[in-house]
Design a protein around this motif. Structure first.
Motif, PDB file in Angstrom:
ATOM      1  N   SER A  27       7.875 -19.724 -21.726  1.00 55.69           N
ATOM      2  CA  SER A  27       7.249 -19.127 -20.553  1.00 55.69           C
ATOM      3  C   SER A  27       6.924 -17.661 -20.803  1.00 55.69           C
ATOM      4  O   SER A  27       7.463 -17.029 -21.717  1.00 55.69           O
ATOM      5  N   THR A  47       1.086 -27.204 -19.781  1.00 52.01           N
ATOM      6  CA  THR A  47       1.081 -25.954 -20.527  1.00 52.01           C
ATOM      7  C   THR A  47       2.000 -24.918 -19.905  1.00 52.01           C
ATOM      8  O   THR A  47       2.227 -24.923 -18.691  1.00 52.01           O
ATOM      9  N   SER A  48       2.521 -24.033 -20.752  1.00 52.68           N
ATOM     10  CA  SER A  48       3.336 -22.922 -20.258  1.00 52.68           C
ATOM     11  C   SER A  48       2.478 -21.775 -19.745  1.00 52.68           C
ATOM     12  O   SER A  48       2.995 -20.851 -19.112  1.00 52.68           O
ATOM     13  N   SER A  49       1.185 -21.806 -20.023  1.00 52.57           N
ATOM     14  CA  SER A  49       0.286 -20.747 -19.560  1.00 52.57           C
ATOM     15  C   SER A  49       0.112 -20.820 -18.045  1.00 52.57           C
ATOM     16  O   SER A  49       0.240 -21.896 -17.441  1.00 52.57           O
ATOM     17  N   VAL A  50      -0.228 -19.687 -17.445  1.00 58.74           N
ATOM     18  CA  VAL A  50      -0.370 -19.620 -15.991  1.00 58.74           C
ATOM     19  C   VAL A  50      -1.753 -20.117 -15.569  1.00 58.74           C
ATOM     20  O   VAL A  50      -2.704 -20.107 -16.354  1.00 58.74           O
ATOM     21  N   ARG A  51      -1.863 -20.511 -14.306  1.00 58.09           N
ATOM     22  CA  ARG A  51      -3.078 -21.138 -13.798  1.00 58.09           C
ATOM     23  C   ARG A  51      -4.352 -20.306 -14.016  1.00 58.09           C
ATOM     24  O   ARG A  51      -5.357 -20.853 -14.480  1.00 58.09           O
ATOM     25  N   VAL A  77      -5.415 -20.701 -17.556  1.00 57.87           N
ATOM     26  CA  VAL A  77      -5.823 -22.077 -17.834  1.00 57.87           C
ATOM     27  C   VAL A  77      -7.227 -22.335 -17.282  1.00 57.87           C
ATOM     28  O   VAL A  77      -8.034 -23.041 -17.904  1.00 57.87           O
ATOM     29  N   GLU A  78      -7.535 -21.754 -16.137  1.00 55.49           N
ATOM     30  CA  GLU A  78      -8.865 -21.933 -15.564  1.00 55.49           C
ATOM     31  C   GLU A  78      -9.939 -21.398 -16.508  1.00 55.49           C
ATOM     32  O   GLU A  78     -11.019 -21.975 -16.620  1.00 55.49           O
ATOM     33  N   VAL A  90      -3.417 -31.184 -14.210  1.00 57.97           N
ATOM     34  CA  VAL A  90      -3.107 -29.979 -14.991  1.00 57.97           C
ATOM     35  C   VAL A  90      -1.843 -29.355 -14.403  1.00 57.97           C
ATOM     36  O   VAL A  90      -1.804 -29.015 -13.220  1.00 57.97           O
ATOM     37  N   CYS A 105       0.671 -26.202 -14.864  1.00 58.44           N
ATOM     38  CA  CYS A 105       0.735 -24.880 -15.492  1.00 58.44           C
ATOM     39  C   CYS A 105       2.142 -24.293 -15.391  1.00 58.44           C
ATOM     40  O   CYS A 105       2.952 -24.717 -14.561  1.00 58.44           O
ATOM     41  N   GLU A 144       3.560 -23.178 -12.054  1.00 61.47           N
ATOM     42  CA  GLU A 144       3.546 -24.184 -10.988  1.00 61.47           C
ATOM     43  C   GLU A 144       4.788 -25.072 -11.007  1.00 61.47           C
ATOM     44  O   GLU A 144       4.863 -26.046 -10.261  1.00 61.47           O
TER      45      GLU A 144
END
Length: 211
Positions: free
Chosen positions: A39, A101-105, A108-109, A123, A125, A128
């Motif tokens: 994270s 994914t550990s990436s934030v929304r 990711v968008e 999806v 994130c 989330e």
């Protein structure tokens, strides 16, 4: 996502080293490898500890990284070898598919401009879920949202944290290590790349005949 579908870990390298330089230091290779698949909060803790600056505000560092990596992502992402072909085959076969994914929304968008917004039914994130990888929650959440038993899911991962998360959740795992070696483990099949990976392989991981 990072390192499995797209070759974005090198972009993270750029952003992290730039922030380390802002703080007057250099991020070590060992600390960078330990961050892969974790994270943002854990990565910032590792960064600060590696620089000998544990007093740093992790939220401020995360915000800096977020803004820089967004710029780097917008400049373009490259697919990992074989990833686009395998994803296309899975989608064409009507297999429910999740991006975990550990990436934030927000990041990711931006990545979905490359990955395709219709490439995934779900999806999940890093911002989330309550617990990030290597905790099983991300994959359990994805399976629940897909409406599929986790035991009938194949997780494709490139990091030890991601593999641990998927195994703990109860999924079959296909590991494609890129930046960090992944120790052999029961329930994990390893490949050097996704080139040539197909539906037959995914079915075999579940002990099922090809669809």
């Amino acid at each position: 996502m990072d390192g499995t579908l797209v070759d974005s870990e090198k972009l993270w390298d750029v952003a992290l080293q730039e922030l380390a330089a802002v703080y007057g230091g250099t991020l070590s290779g060992a600390a960078r490898k330990a961050m892969i698949g974790t994270s943002m909060a854990d990565s910032m803790r590792l960064l600060h500890e590696d620089l000998g600056q544990p007093h740093r505000d992790p939220r401020a560092s995360a915000d800096w990284i977020h803004e820089r990596i967004m710029d780097l992502f917008r400049s373009g992402l490259r697919w990992r070898p074989g990833a686009l072909a395998l994803l296309g085959a899975v989608r064409a076969a009507g297999v429910p598919t999740a991006l975990v994914t550990s990436s934030v929304r927000p990041l990711v968008e931006v990545a979905l401009d490359t990955l395709g917004r219709d490439s995934f039914d779900v999806v999940v994130c890093g911002d989330e879920v309550d617990e990030a990888k290597p905790h099983p929650e991300p994959y359990l959440t994805a399976a629940r949202l897909l409406g599929v038993p986790i035991a009938r899911c194949v997780a494709i991962e490139d990091s030890p944290a991601g593999v641990a998360s998927a195994l703990a959740a109860g999924a079959a795992v296909l590991a494609v290590p890129v930046e960090v070696p992944i120790a052999p483990a029961d329930g994990v099949r390893q490949l050097e790349s996704l080139t040539g990976a197909d539906l037959e392989l995914l079915c075999a991981l579940l002990g099922e005949p090809p669809a």
